[in-house]
Design an enzyme around this catalytic site. Structure first.
Site, short mmCIF file in Angstrom:
data_model
loop_
_atom_site.label_atom_id
_atom_site.label_comp_id
_atom_site.label_asym_id
_atom_site.label_seq_id
_atom_site.Cartn_x
_atom_site.Cartn_y
_atom_site.Cartn_z
N ASP A 34 1.00 -1.25 0.04
CA ASP A 34 -0.01 0.06 0.00
C ASP A 34 0.93 1.25 0.02
O ASP A 34 0.43 2.42 -0.08
CB ASP A 34 -0.96 -0.05 1.35
CG ASP A 34 -0.38 -0.10 2.74
OD1 ASP A 34 1.04 0.06 2.82
OD2 ASP A 34 -1.27 -0.09 3.64
N SER A 35 2.32 0.95 0.02
CA SER A 35 3.19 2.12 -0.17
C SER A 35 2.88 2.69 -1.76
O SER A 35 3.40 3.77 -1.72
CB SER A 35 4.59 1.70 0.09
OG SER A 35 4.64 0.48 -0.83
N ASP A 73 -1.06 -6.32 -0.55
CA ASP A 73 -1.15 -5.70 0.61
C ASP A 73 -2.65 -5.55 0.81
O ASP A 73 -3.33 -5.07 -0.33
CB ASP A 73 -0.53 -4.20 0.79
CG ASP A 73 0.40 -4.20 1.86
OD1 ASP A 73 0.38 -4.94 2.77
OD2 ASP A 73 1.26 -3.08 2.05
N LYS A 103 -0.92 -9.72 2.53
CA LYS A 103 -0.23 -9.30 3.77
C LYS A 103 -1.25 -8.20 4.51
O LYS A 103 -1.80 -7.39 3.84
CB LYS A 103 1.02 -8.50 3.37
CG LYS A 103 1.79 -7.77 4.43
CD LYS A 103 3.08 -7.53 4.31
CE LYS A 103 3.29 -5.89 3.51
NZ LYS A 103 2.69 -4.80 4.48
N GLU A 105 -1.27 -5.77 8.33
CA GLU A 105 -0.60 -5.28 9.51
C GLU A 105 -1.34 -5.64 10.83
O GLU A 105 -2.46 -5.62 10.95
CB GLU A 105 -0.62 -3.80 9.35
CG GLU A 105 0.45 -3.21 8.18
CD GLU A 105 0.35 -1.70 8.19
OE1 GLU A 105 -0.02 -0.96 9.09
OE2 GLU A 105 0.81 -1.20 7.24
N GLU A 172 8.88 -4.40 10.67
CA GLU A 172 9.29 -3.02 10.27
C GLU A 172 9.97 -1.95 11.13
O GLU A 172 9.15 -1.65 12.16
CB GLU A 172 7.99 -2.25 9.31
CG GLU A 172 8.47 -0.86 8.93
CD GLU A 172 7.55 -0.27 7.81
OE1 GLU A 172 6.38 -0.95 7.43
OE2 GLU A 172 7.96 0.93 7.35
#
Ligand code: KIV
Length: 268
Positions: A34-35, A73, A103, A105, A172
């Site tokens: 999502d960057s 993501d 993925k 978080e 991270e």
């Protein structure tokens, strides 16, 4: 690879040409992160990124990269509202996007989510430590696990996610000491970003590796200076067009001389 002690390489990519090159370079995993929101779409943070955005960017990556494992993501708030919505969103990334895995978080509080996805056959990579989707509540961009208590909390999260069935975990901006303990304790591979050398693999954002922007996180080593290369190329192009040096004879196509003559006569 973890068992063999081979380091795992992972990089983000968001389009066909970069996926093609990442594959050709022999990278093991590609993350459609999502960057993309910050490095491609110009947002300040990943919050506005949608499932449709990730699908849109995963498809060309899948077409470009044949060998690497492709992870998509799950964007902000797409795996929190209900189990049904979580499974539906993850399934879209796999089915419509073509990703091999997703993925998400979060620590132990998302372990049940990881379990729910794995149970229906969707491989999940976890992501702990600094979590950019939570930056507005988690405070600034700072290293995680500086003291023993916070390090213990992150280690506990990693163990819970391993237990829940995640196939790997991204760490991270975690202190190297905490990352080392996690890497030893969990059976799954740890992929570090700013988390020291002891992780089983490393991931970086493509634009940081290539030096596309003037600024990058402190842990990101630029391996190229595309900013300079692209600026020089575009400025040279602009100058050549303005001074009529480009296209010039080399990049110009002519008619056969007799056809040109005929045209000239016709047009008077
Ligand atoms: O979105 C992303 O690029 C990521 C990496 C920083 C791991 O989550």
């Amino acid at each position: 690879m973890k068992e063999r002690g081979e380091k795992i390489t992972m990089v983000t990519a968001y389009d066909y040409p970069m996926a093609l090159l990442a594959d050709r370079a022999g990278v093991d995993m590609i993350l459609v992160g999502d960057s993309v929101g910050m490095v491609v779409l110009g947002y300040e943070n990943p919050v506005p990124v949608t499932v449709d955005d990730i699908i849109h960017h995963t498809r060309p990556v899948v077409r470009g990269a044949k060998r690497p494992l492709i992870v998509a993501d799950m964007p902000f708030m797409t795996y929190h509202v209900s189990r049904e919505q979580t499974v539906t969103n993850a399934a879209r990334l796999i089915q419509e996007g073509g990703a091999d895995a997703v993925k998400l978080e979060g620590g132990r509080e998302v372990a049940h989510t990881v379990k729910a996805l794995v149970e229906v056959g969707i491989p999940v990579q976890a992501h702990i430590g600094l979590m950019p989707q939570r930056a507005s509540v988690g405070g600034s961009f700072k290293v995680q696990g500086r003291d023993a208590a916070t390090a213990e909390a992150i280690i506990g999260d990693a163990l819970a996610l391993d237990e829940a069935g995640a196939f790997s975990v991204v760490l991270e901006f975690v202190t190297a000491e905490a990352a080392e303990v996690i890497t030893e304790k969990v059976g799954i591979p740890t992929i570090g970003i700013g988390s020291g050398p002891m992780c089983d693999g490393q991931v970086l954002v493509l634009h940081d590796i290539l030096g596309v922007y003037d600024r990058a996180p402190p842990f990101a080593r630029p391996y190229a200076n595309l900013n300079k290369v692209v600026l020089e190329a575009l400025s040279a192009y602009r100058d050549d067009v303005r001074s009529a040096k480009y296209p010039g004879e080399k990049y110009t196509v002519h008619m056969d001389a007799d056809e040109a003559e005929k045209l000239k006569k016709k047009r008077g």
